[in-house]
Design a protein around this motif. Structure first.
Motif, PDB file in Angstrom:
ATOM      1  N   THR A  87       0.811  -1.183   0.068  1.00 45.19           N
ATOM      2  CA  THR A  87      -0.069  -0.053  -0.174  1.00 45.19           C
ATOM      3  C   THR A  87       0.875   1.112   0.029  1.00 45.19           C
ATOM      4  N   TRP A  88       1.880   1.346   0.622  1.00 40.76           N
ATOM      5  CA  TRP A  88       2.822   2.297   0.968  1.00 40.76           C
ATOM      6  C   TRP A  88       3.433   2.593  -0.513  1.00 40.76           C
ATOM      7  N   LEU A  89       3.981   1.566  -1.093  1.00 34.24           N
ATOM      8  CA  LEU A  89       4.659   1.471  -2.143  1.00 34.24           C
ATOM      9  C   LEU A  89       3.650   2.422  -3.327  1.00 34.24           C
ATOM     10  N   HIS A  90       2.485   1.867  -3.330  1.00 35.33           N
ATOM     11  CA  HIS A  90       1.599   2.174  -4.492  1.00 35.33           C
ATOM     12  C   HIS A  90       1.172   3.808  -4.204  1.00 35.33           C
ATOM     13  N   ARG A  91       1.126   4.168  -2.930  1.00 34.76           N
ATOM     14  CA  ARG A  91       0.983   5.431  -2.729  1.00 34.76           C
ATOM     15  C   ARG A  91       2.098   6.421  -3.092  1.00 34.76           C
ATOM     16  N   ILE A  92       3.229   5.942  -3.043  1.00 33.95           N
ATOM     17  CA  ILE A  92       4.550   6.525  -3.458  1.00 33.95           C
ATOM     18  C   ILE A  92       4.575   6.625  -5.021  1.00 33.95           C
ATOM     19  N   THR A  93       4.156   5.364  -5.531  1.00 34.42           N
ATOM     20  CA  THR A  93       4.088   5.474  -6.960  1.00 34.42           C
ATOM     21  C   THR A  93       3.060   6.456  -7.637  1.00 34.42           C
ATOM     22  N   LEU A  94       1.854   6.530  -6.871  1.00 33.49           N
ATOM     23  CA  LEU A  94       0.795   7.362  -7.262  1.00 33.49           C
ATOM     24  C   LEU A  94       1.356   8.751  -7.470  1.00 33.49           C
ATOM     25  N   ASN A  95       1.992   9.188  -6.252  1.00 33.18           N
ATOM     26  CA  ASN A  95       2.523  10.429  -5.968  1.00 33.18           C
ATOM     27  C   ASN A  95       3.486  10.979  -7.013  1.00 33.18           C
ATOM     28  N   ALA A  96       4.483   9.904  -7.308  1.00 37.21           N
ATOM     29  CA  ALA A  96       5.364  10.004  -8.701  1.00 37.21           C
ATOM     30  C   ALA A  96       4.557  10.284  -9.804  1.00 37.21           C
ATOM     31  N   CYS A  97       3.485   9.580  -9.999  1.00 37.07           N
ATOM     32  CA  CYS A  97       2.652   9.707 -11.347  1.00 37.07           C
ATOM     33  C   CYS A  97       2.206  11.068 -11.221  1.00 37.07           C
ATOM     34  N   TYR A  98       1.508  11.325 -10.247  1.00 39.29           N
ATOM     35  CA  TYR A  98       0.961  12.883 -10.139  1.00 39.29           C
ATOM     36  C   TYR A  98       1.908  13.615 -10.556  1.00 39.29           C
TER      37      TYR A  98
ATOM     38  N   LEU B 217      -5.262   0.958  -9.465  1.00 39.37           N
ATOM     39  CA  LEU B 217      -4.890   0.641  -8.271  1.00 39.37           C
ATOM     40  C   LEU B 217      -5.504  -0.642  -7.938  1.00 39.37           C
ATOM     41  N   ARG B 218      -6.762  -0.720  -8.320  1.00 39.01           N
ATOM     42  CA  ARG B 218      -7.582  -2.178  -8.391  1.00 39.01           C
ATOM     43  C   ARG B 218      -6.985  -3.198  -9.240  1.00 39.01           C
ATOM     44  N   GLU B 219      -6.771  -2.856 -10.760  1.00 38.81           N
ATOM     45  CA  GLU B 219      -6.670  -3.811 -11.674  1.00 38.81           C
ATOM     46  C   GLU B 219      -5.122  -4.144 -11.654  1.00 38.81           C
ATOM     47  N   PHE B 220      -4.362  -2.909 -11.658  1.00 37.57           N
ATOM     48  CA  PHE B 220      -2.773  -3.179 -11.982  1.00 37.57           C
ATOM     49  C   PHE B 220      -2.032  -3.357 -10.667  1.00 37.57           C
ATOM     50  N   SER B 221      -2.600  -2.782  -9.777  1.00 43.03           N
ATOM     51  CA  SER B 221      -1.765  -2.982  -8.416  1.00 43.03           C
ATOM     52  C   SER B 221      -2.304  -4.138  -7.509  1.00 43.03           C
ATOM     53  N   GLY B 222      -3.710  -4.449  -7.904  1.00 48.83           N
ATOM     54  CA  GLY B 222      -4.323  -5.530  -7.054  1.00 48.83           C
ATOM     55  C   GLY B 222      -4.571  -5.437  -5.868  1.00 48.83           C
ATOM     56  N   LEU B 223      -4.810  -3.964  -5.581  1.00 48.53           N
ATOM     57  CA  LEU B 223      -5.227  -3.804  -4.092  1.00 48.53           C
ATOM     58  C   LEU B 223      -6.769  -3.894  -3.818  1.00 48.53           C
ATOM     59  N   GLU B 224      -6.995  -4.109  -2.507  1.00 48.05           N
ATOM     60  CA  GLU B 224      -8.373  -4.303  -2.025  1.00 48.05           C
ATOM     61  C   GLU B 224      -9.030  -2.807  -2.108  1.00 48.05           C
ATOM     62  N   TYR B 225     -10.198  -2.754  -1.966  1.00 44.65           N
ATOM     63  CA  TYR B 225     -10.983  -1.349  -2.128  1.00 44.65           C
ATOM     64  C   TYR B 225     -10.550  -0.657  -0.903  1.00 44.65           C
ATOM     65  N   GLU B 226     -10.503  -1.110   0.292  1.00 46.73           N
ATOM     66  CA  GLU B 226     -10.184  -0.578   1.506  1.00 46.73           C
ATOM     67  C   GLU B 226      -8.877   0.178   1.436  1.00 46.73           C
ATOM     68  N   SER B 227      -7.870  -0.535   0.845  1.00 44.29           N
ATOM     69  CA  SER B 227      -6.626   0.185   0.747  1.00 44.29           C
ATOM     70  C   SER B 227      -6.621   1.297  -0.338  1.00 44.29           C
ATOM     71  N   ILE B 228      -7.512   1.165  -1.371  1.00 40.83           N
ATOM     72  CA  ILE B 228      -7.378   2.162  -2.242  1.00 40.83           C
ATOM     73  C   ILE B 228      -8.222   3.273  -1.639  1.00 40.83           C
ATOM     74  N   ALA B 229      -9.128   2.991  -1.051  1.00 38.75           N
ATOM     75  CA  ALA B 229      -9.873   4.476  -0.242  1.00 38.75           C
ATOM     76  C   ALA B 229      -8.716   4.856   0.678  1.00 38.75           C
ATOM     77  N   GLU B 230      -7.950   4.020   1.314  1.00 38.78           N
ATOM     78  CA  GLU B 230      -6.878   4.719   2.237  1.00 38.78           C
ATOM     79  C   GLU B 230      -5.958   5.607   1.504  1.00 38.78           C
ATOM     80  N   ILE B 231      -5.562   5.060   0.326  1.00 35.78           N
ATOM     81  CA  ILE B 231      -4.370   5.831  -0.581  1.00 35.78           C
ATOM     82  C   ILE B 231      -5.116   7.149  -1.234  1.00 35.78           C
ATOM     83  N   LEU B 232      -6.394   6.965  -1.417  1.00 35.29           N
ATOM     84  CA  LEU B 232      -7.011   7.885  -2.207  1.00 35.29           C
ATOM     85  C   LEU B 232      -7.652   9.007  -1.324  1.00 35.29           C
ATOM     86  N   ARG B 233      -7.632   8.405   0.038  1.00 35.93           N
ATOM     87  CA  ARG B 233      -8.407   9.398   1.130  1.00 35.93           C
ATOM     88  C   ARG B 233      -9.611   9.954   0.707  1.00 35.93           C
ATOM     89  N   CYS B 234     -10.442   8.632   0.283  1.00 32.64           N
ATOM     90  CA  CYS B 234     -11.937   8.779  -0.178  1.00 32.64           C
ATOM     91  C   CYS B 234     -12.842   7.763   0.599  1.00 32.64           C
TER      92      CYS B 234
END
Lengths: 94, 179
Positions: B70-81, B135-152
């Motif tokens: 989850t932490w890694l994908h959060r960092i990846t998302l920030n780098a993508c932004y 985050l769901r299909e490529f990172s394979g994360l659960e919905y809860e983790s995605i909500a945590e990462i996207l803060r929604c």
């Protein structure tokens, strides 16, 4: 079709979204970059260490040199005193 | 080192380069897939290298409150932004170019073609749907983790992914793909 897990589109998308060779290759390239970054960091750190060590040696030598010169002055004064004493003794003897 | 858990590898990674590489080979491909789906083929190396260096630096402060993935994908998302702010996303034609290249060089051409089409279709989605879907299909994360990462909210995540899938199905159908 009521259960989303039975949706063939979902399965198709999920299967196609799995990491592939391009992703593995990108990871390899990124790891190589990290290694290079670490090497640069190590070189920089060692250069800094070397610089600090050199500066310490130079400062030490300067201090030693200064002390040496100062003590040289004292020795010089002592020698002059001795010469004067010797002269006085000789003069007294004269 | 492959038998070690993430926590053990993280503890070792602070001093051991091999442990770090094992950890990144385990989680990195999904981060690469996420990055590719968001910023495109030409930017994925830049993003991934930034991510790996950030992770390497940040590991000493990683306390394990979130899962490493989850932490890694959060960092990846920030780098993508950050990359998306600086670079104009690849045009659809560029994806079509990758598509034809893939067909020539990859063994599993059909799957690669479909993935390229999905990545291409994702470029037509709004960013909020694209990131949730990736985050769901490529990172394979659960919905809860995605909500945590996207803060929604969880419901928001599900809704975004659902809309993204609907749009993608339409896009893929228009390209002649059938499940």
């Amino acid at each position: 079709m009521d259960n989303p897990k039975d949706d063939p589109w979902d399965n198709l998308i999920r299967e196609a979204s799995q990491p592939d060779q391009r992703d593995m290759a990108a990871v390899d390239r990124a790891l190589l970059k990290v290694r290079q970054h670490n090497r640069k960091h190590q070189i920089w750190f060692r250069t800094l260490q070397g610089g600090l060590a050199t500066a310490a040696v130079v400062a030490g030598l300067s201090f030693w040199s200064f002390s040496h010169n100062s003590s040289g002055g004292v020795v010089g004064e002592a020698e002059a005193q001795l010469a004067y004493d010797a002269y006085s003794d000789a003069a007294g003897g004269w | 080192m492959n038998h070690l858990t993430d926590a053990e590898l993280i503890a070792l990674s602070k001093r051991d380069e091999v442990a770090f590489e094992t950890l990144m080979r385990r989680h990195g491909p999904k981060a690469a897939a996420l990055a590719r789906s968001l910023v495109g083929e030409s930017q994925v190396d830049d993003v991934l290298q930034e991510v790996f260096i950030s992770v390497h630096r940040g590991l000493k402060n990683f306390r394990g409150e979130a899962e490493f993935g989850t932490w890694l994908h959060r960092i990846t998302l920030n780098a993508c932004y950050a990359k998306l702010k600086r670079v104009v996303p690849e045009a659809l034609e560029d994806y079509e170019h990758h598509l034809s290249s893939d067909q020539n060089v990859q063994k599993n051409a059909e799957r690669a073609q479909l993935r390229s089409l999905i990545e291409s279709g994702m470029q037509t989605l709004p960013l909020e749907q694209r990131e949730a879907f990736a985050l769901r299909e490529f990172s394979g994360l659960e919905y809860e983790s995605i909500a945590e990462i996207l803060r929604c909210q969880l419901g928001t995540v599900k809704s975004r992914i659902s809309r993204a899938k609907a749009s993608l199905k339409e896009f893929l159908t228009s390209k002649g793909v059938r499940p």
